[in-house]
Scaffold this motif. Structure first.
Motif, PDB file in Angstrom:
ATOM      1  N   VAL A 423       0.875  -1.186   0.000  1.00  0.00           N
ATOM      2  CA  VAL A 423       0.000   0.000   0.000  1.00  0.00           C
ATOM      3  C   VAL A 423       0.906   1.228   0.000  1.00  0.00           C
ATOM      4  N   MET A 424       0.915   1.958  -1.110  1.00  0.00           N
ATOM      5  CA  MET A 424       1.900   3.043  -1.269  1.00  0.00           C
ATOM      6  C   MET A 424       1.275   4.427  -1.298  1.00  0.00           C
ATOM      7  N   TRP A 425      -0.041   4.483  -1.472  1.00  0.00           N
ATOM      8  CA  TRP A 425      -0.687   5.782  -1.663  1.00  0.00           C
ATOM      9  C   TRP A 425      -1.904   5.889  -0.775  1.00  0.00           C
ATOM     10  N   PRO A 426      -2.177   7.093  -0.275  1.00  0.00           N
ATOM     11  CA  PRO A 426      -3.365   7.256   0.566  1.00  0.00           C
ATOM     12  C   PRO A 426      -4.648   7.078  -0.241  1.00  0.00           C
ATOM     13  N   CYS A 427      -5.711   6.729   0.468  1.00  0.00           N
ATOM     14  CA  CYS A 427      -7.027   6.594  -0.167  1.00  0.00           C
ATOM     15  C   CYS A 427      -7.849   7.829   0.172  1.00  0.00           C
ATOM     16  N   PHE A 428      -8.486   8.422  -0.856  1.00  0.00           N
ATOM     17  CA  PHE A 428      -9.377   9.560  -0.614  1.00  0.00           C
ATOM     18  C   PHE A 428     -10.831   9.159  -0.809  1.00  0.00           C
ATOM     19  N   PHE A 429     -11.052   7.855  -0.967  1.00  0.00           N
ATOM     20  CA  PHE A 429     -12.391   7.396  -1.331  1.00  0.00           C
ATOM     21  C   PHE A 429     -12.981   6.455  -0.290  1.00  0.00           C
ATOM     22  N   GLY A 430     -12.544   6.616   0.962  1.00  0.00           N
ATOM     23  CA  GLY A 430     -13.257   5.898   2.004  1.00  0.00           C
ATOM     24  C   GLY A 430     -12.449   4.985   2.904  1.00  0.00           C
ATOM     25  N   ILE A 431     -11.133   4.927   2.710  1.00  0.00           N
ATOM     26  CA  ILE A 431     -10.327   4.162   3.665  1.00  0.00           C
ATOM     27  C   ILE A 431      -9.351   5.128   4.313  1.00  0.00           C
ATOM     28  N   ASP A 432      -9.212   5.011   5.603  1.00  0.00           N
ATOM     29  CA  ASP A 432      -8.365   5.952   6.347  1.00  0.00           C
ATOM     30  C   ASP A 432      -6.908   5.500   6.277  1.00  0.00           C
ATOM     31  N   PHE A 433      -6.318   5.509   5.065  1.00  0.00           N
ATOM     32  CA  PHE A 433      -4.908   5.160   4.910  1.00  0.00           C
ATOM     33  C   PHE A 433      -4.000   6.344   5.197  1.00  0.00           C
ATOM     34  N   ALA A 434      -4.615   7.446   5.550  1.00  0.00           N
ATOM     35  CA  ALA A 434      -3.869   8.626   5.982  1.00  0.00           C
ATOM     36  C   ALA A 434      -2.815   9.054   4.967  1.00  0.00           C
ATOM     37  N   SER A 435      -1.722   9.566   5.481  1.00  0.00           N
ATOM     38  CA  SER A 435      -0.736  10.175   4.596  1.00  0.00           C
ATOM     39  C   SER A 435       0.301   9.154   4.161  1.00  0.00           C
ATOM     40  N   ARG A 436       1.013   9.493   3.095  1.00  0.00           N
ATOM     41  CA  ARG A 436       2.066   8.610   2.598  1.00  0.00           C
ATOM     42  C   ARG A 436       3.122   8.351   3.655  1.00  0.00           C
ATOM     43  N   ALA A 437       3.363   9.368   4.464  1.00  0.00           N
ATOM     44  CA  ALA A 437       4.404   9.250   5.486  1.00  0.00           C
ATOM     45  C   ALA A 437       4.119   8.107   6.451  1.00  0.00           C
ATOM     46  N   GLU A 438       2.842   7.797   6.646  1.00  0.00           N
ATOM     47  CA  GLU A 438       2.485   6.737   7.595  1.00  0.00           C
ATOM     48  C   GLU A 438       2.529   5.346   6.991  1.00  0.00           C
ATOM     49  N   LEU A 439       2.627   5.252   5.661  1.00  0.00           N
ATOM     50  CA  LEU A 439       2.583   3.954   5.005  1.00  0.00           C
ATOM     51  C   LEU A 439       3.973   3.347   4.937  1.00  0.00           C
ATOM     52  N   ALA A 440       4.102   2.122   5.408  1.00  0.00           N
ATOM     53  CA  ALA A 440       5.418   1.468   5.402  1.00  0.00           C
ATOM     54  C   ALA A 440       6.013   1.501   3.990  1.00  0.00           C
ATOM     55  N   ALA A 441       5.193   1.120   2.989  1.00  0.00           N
ATOM     56  CA  ALA A 441       5.718   1.030   1.623  1.00  0.00           C
ATOM     57  C   ALA A 441       5.841   2.392   0.951  1.00  0.00           C
ATOM     58  N   GLY A 442       5.318   3.424   1.611  1.00  0.00           N
ATOM     59  CA  GLY A 442       5.499   4.773   1.068  1.00  0.00           C
ATOM     60  C   GLY A 442       6.898   5.276   1.321  1.00  0.00           C
ATOM     61  N   ASN A 443       7.603   4.645   2.232  1.00  0.00           N
ATOM     62  CA  ASN A 443       8.910   5.149   2.656  1.00  0.00           C
ATOM     63  C   ASN A 443      10.034   4.130   2.596  1.00  0.00           C
ATOM     64  N   MET A 444       9.692   2.847   2.458  1.00  0.00           N
ATOM     65  CA  MET A 444      10.731   1.811   2.545  1.00  0.00           C
ATOM     66  C   MET A 444      10.664   0.876   1.342  1.00  0.00           C
ATOM     67  N   THR A 445      11.800   0.286   1.006  1.00  0.00           N
ATOM     68  CA  THR A 445      11.811  -0.776   0.002  1.00  0.00           C
ATOM     69  C   THR A 445      11.269  -2.041   0.661  1.00  0.00           C
ATOM     70  N   VAL A 446      10.999  -3.067  -0.175  1.00  0.00           N
ATOM     71  CA  VAL A 446      10.490  -4.312   0.389  1.00  0.00           C
ATOM     72  C   VAL A 446      11.494  -4.879   1.391  1.00  0.00           C
ATOM     73  N   ASP A 447      12.785  -4.792   1.064  1.00  0.00           N
ATOM     74  CA  ASP A 447      13.755  -5.368   1.993  1.00  0.00           C
ATOM     75  C   ASP A 447      13.837  -4.570   3.300  1.00  0.00           C
ATOM     76  N   GLU A 448      13.671  -3.244   3.183  1.00  0.00           N
ATOM     77  CA  GLU A 448      13.647  -2.442   4.420  1.00  0.00           C
ATOM     78  C   GLU A 448      12.418  -2.777   5.271  1.00  0.00           C
ATOM     79  N   ILE A 449      11.304  -3.030   4.611  1.00  0.00           N
ATOM     80  CA  ILE A 449      10.103  -3.420   5.382  1.00  0.00           C
ATOM     81  C   ILE A 449      10.357  -4.770   6.053  1.00  0.00           C
ATOM     82  N   ARG A 450      10.948  -5.698   5.281  1.00  0.00           N
ATOM     83  CA  ARG A 450      11.263  -7.018   5.848  1.00  0.00           C
ATOM     84  C   ARG A 450      12.089  -6.867   7.119  1.00  0.00           C
ATOM     85  N   GLU A 451      13.095  -6.000   7.014  1.00  0.00           N
ATOM     86  CA  GLU A 451      13.955  -5.805   8.172  1.00  0.00           C
ATOM     87  C   GLU A 451      13.175  -5.176   9.327  1.00  0.00           C
TER      88      GLU A 451
END
Ligand code: AMP
Length: 511
Positions: A423-451
């Protein structure tokens, strides 16, 4: 106005305001039925879509009464409250806030009195021109008279203003809306809604009513689901087909994108207020909808099992046992096990009485919630190389806690497999995915998330695989949270949960 326990609210017209929600909605028109109880069971079956507040509005043909409060459906309603809600038409709602704080004032159904009729409304979705609509009803600073701060309240005020002689605003020519049944729109709420709906942008699956008629409407993209069902002596509208099953209604059809229906003793009348351009939310298949629901004819359970199979093909693992994170990822875990040949087993026990952790608004509660919710089955896990299937990684909170929990329980290896793309982008159509800054994949590579979650390996299903599992073509789906391709452009000024709460937004910015 009746106030049992001080909780009953017949919102005195101007006190409601606009919320933006991804929620559960339910409506029923059924003379001779106990519509309050049907609504209760309908909401109960849609509880997974929103757990912050619940409400039911009932009309007996001459008066609308609304009862709503914070909490789960079973906490808000009991037998004695339901017995006070008498009538043959109802709309009902359970809320998960995406615009406007999670407070009583923003609970739904919203209510407005107009000069000719009253109006109660429940909304699943999130509007993206709330400020523009608020300015039409004089409320961008909360000045339309209430304390509510949701997009839904703005919408209710707009319908009411255009229905009311006194507060009439120019929302265009309702006659311009093509009427699918060739019948003219009735004056009052019906004409007002048809006039206002073409101005409303964003996601909305609505149920609303005046004293005599039940209405349902879906935005032109049909972001959120909305279905029509038949009772022996009446009609039901609900967010999901599972709610129809539970109240004994048979599925008739989906409310079409860009369609409004009116339901009363004349049957179902259909109006078109916008050209349909279907873009159903792909995340409904991933997590939001119940597995026993069907969307566009596709069983959600079948789609999830298929995603699990495709996940196994794309991200195999050397392991002894496949476990799911109950219950939303169980079908995908079963699919993974089927395709990989690795045995499926239960490794985590879920406390079903704890609400969905993600839905609770604060991060602190979310973190504690994960621990409250799952407990590992040590005997099944100890010494095993595990594949752990979950449906999504949003902030990463759940997986971080689960991987640590499984290691503590003695797992030899933990291979995390996710049955949706990052999940890399916020939703404006009904899910509270908030800002990109809060999304793990908005800020990290898959390997960084794994770590960061502490897994031995991590794999996400591909977007083409997820799309294939829905059986819909890619251009019929909103996939924006995964690929950033928003079906509608959303202006910066129209973003943010606290759009109509400048004080809350300012406090958050400082904090
Ligand atoms: P997170 O812990 O922030 O990574 O969120 C992902 C977890 O929350 C997964 O276990 C999902 O099952 C669940 N989840 C994903 N999307 C939602 C949503 N929109 N509402 C509630 N829970 C969700």
């Amino acid at each position: 106005m009746i106030k049992p326990d001080g909780r009953l609210s017949l919102d005195p017209g101007s006190q409601d305001q606009p919320p933006r929600d991804a929620c559960g909605v339910f409506g029923v028109w059924a003379p001779g039925e106990d519509v309050a109880k049907l609504s209760y069971y309908g909401l109960y079956s849609l509880q997974h879509r929103g757990q912050e507040s619940a409400g039911i509005a009932v009309s007996d043909g001459s008066r609308i009464v609304v009862y709503k409060d914070m909490g789960l459906v079973a906490q808000v309603f009991d037998e004695s409250v339901l017995n006070t809600l008498r009538g043959h038409i109802a709309v009902a709602h359970c809320r998960y806030s995406t615009t406007g704080s999670s407070v009583w004032e923003n609970a739904q159904p919203t209510f407005r009195a107009t000069s000719s009729a009253s109006l109660a409304l429940g909304h699943n979705g999130n509007l993206i021109n709330t400020l523009e609509l608020a300015s039409l009803v004089g409320g961008e600073d909360g000045g339309f008279g209430g304390r509510a701060t949701s997009d839904t309240d703005v919408l209710t005020a707009l319908f009411a203003a255009s229905a009311s002689d006194a507060g009439a605003i120019d929302t265009g020519d309702p006659g311009a809306a093509a009427n699918g049944t060739g019948q003219p729109a009735e004056p009052g709420v019906e004409r007002a809604a048809l006039a206002a709906l073409p101005r409303v942008q964003g996601a909305f699956s609505l149920v609303f009513m005046d004293e005599r008629t039940l209405y349902a409407a879906r935005d032109q993209h049909g972001f959120r689901p909305l279905v029509l069902g038949r009772l022996a002596a009446g009609w039901v509208v609900a967010s999901e087909t599972a709610a129809l099953d539970i109240v004994g209604a048979t599925f008739v059809r989906e409310i079409e994108p860009g369609e409004m229906v009116a339901i009363d003793e004349r049957g179902v009348r259909s109006f078109r207020f916008a050209v349909p351009a279907p873009r159903g939310c792909i995340f409904e298949y991933v997590y939001l909808a119940r597995p026993d629901t069907a969307i566009a004819g596709r069983s959600v359970q079948a789609a999830r099992v298929e995603v699990g199979r495709l996940l196994a093909a794309g991200h195999p693992a050397e392991a002894d046992l496949v476990i799911g994170v109950p219950e939303s990822s169980t079908p995908a875990a079963i699919g993974y096990a089927q395709a990989s040949g690795i045995p499926y087993g239960q490794g985590l026990v879920k406390n079903s009485y704890v609400g969905r952790t993600f839905i609770q608004p604060s991060q602190t509660i979310r973190q504690r919630g994960v621990r409250l919710k799952y407990n590992p089955l040590r005997d099944a896990i100890a010494g095993q190389r595990l594949v752990v299937v979950d449906d999504s990684i949003v902030r990463g909170t759940t997986q971080r806690a689960i991987v640590a929990m499984l290691r503590e329980a003695g797992a030899a290896e933990v291979h995390v497999r996710i049955s949706s793309p990052p999940v890399m982008w916020p939703c404006f159509f009904g899910i509270d995915f908030a800002s990109r800054a809060e999304l793990a994949a908005g800020n990290m590579t898959v390997d960084e998330i794994r770590e960061s979650i502490g897994a031995d390996s991590l794999g996400f299903v591909s977007l083409p695989s997820l799309i294939a599992a829905t059986t819909l073509p890619a251009d019929r789906l909103c996939r924006a949270c995964f690929d950033g391709e928003y079906p509608v452009t959303v202006a910066d000024g129209d973003r943010g949960k606290h759009l109509l709460e400048p004080a809350v937004a300012a406090a958050e910015a400082v904090g």
